[in-house]
Enzyme design. Sequence first.
Site: not given
Ligand code: AMP
Length: 224
Positions: A16, A91, A130
């Site tokens: 993404k 999410r 990664r």
């Molecule tokens: P990502 O980099 O998108 O994988 O996000 C890393 C972490 O940030 C996730 O595992 C969640 O703990 C938190 N996070 C990111 N976006 C959200 C969201 N929209 N709602 C809740 N937690 C989020």
Amino acid sequence: MSELNLIMLGPPGAGKGTQAERLVEDFELPYYATGDILRAAVRDGSELGREAKEHMDRGDLVPDELITKVIVERLDTPEAADGFVLDGFPRTRGQAQSLDEQIDRLGRRLTAALLIEVDDDEVVRRLSGRRVCAANGHLYHVDHDPPKSEGVCDEDGSALEQRDDDRPETVKHRLEVYHEQTQPLVEFYDERGMLRRFNGSRKPGEVHDHIKATLATLRLEEEL
Ligand code: AMP
């Protein structure tokens, strides 16, 4: 030109961020990645970061009210007036509903939810290999996209790190959380006619071409 209000949907590691980066360049849109925003808040030691950290370290989602406010505020700014790319938000159903309400309030509508699909085994392979540049966030993969010299960013020579939540056990949990809480959004956007699907196991350039062609078609339809 009409607005481009886009959501990136898909499991962690689907690509993404990579695709969003290209769209942001193509269309000069602001990019809001909640994972990046939260990691920056943790680094800065802000109140948001302190509240988010324990959830993130476990691979759980942070509470809806914490993250929704962050995004809703950003959409109501001049920089987002012609469109935006959201990555990692919404999410949950609650977040998707809050986003709908805010978009309505602003008299706008979402252009599309771009779903990038890859299977679970591929997600585990991608995320456990990664590595991320500590300084500029640039991404590498130890097998598929290694840096020229091991452990060092090609662009600025900074050390490469593994995100704590990219360790195999946490990745499995993040996938469970995705299937339970985020996957229902596929149906949510499909029912509203906004979902567009892309095969994330193809090369990044091919996925990008497919997304661009889809957006071009959407714009043509809009003009009819
Ligand atoms: P990502 O980099 O998108 O994988 O996000 C890393 C972490 O940030 C996730 O595992 C969640 O703990 C938190 N996070 C990111 N976006 C959200 C969201 N929209 N709602 C809740 N937690 C989020």
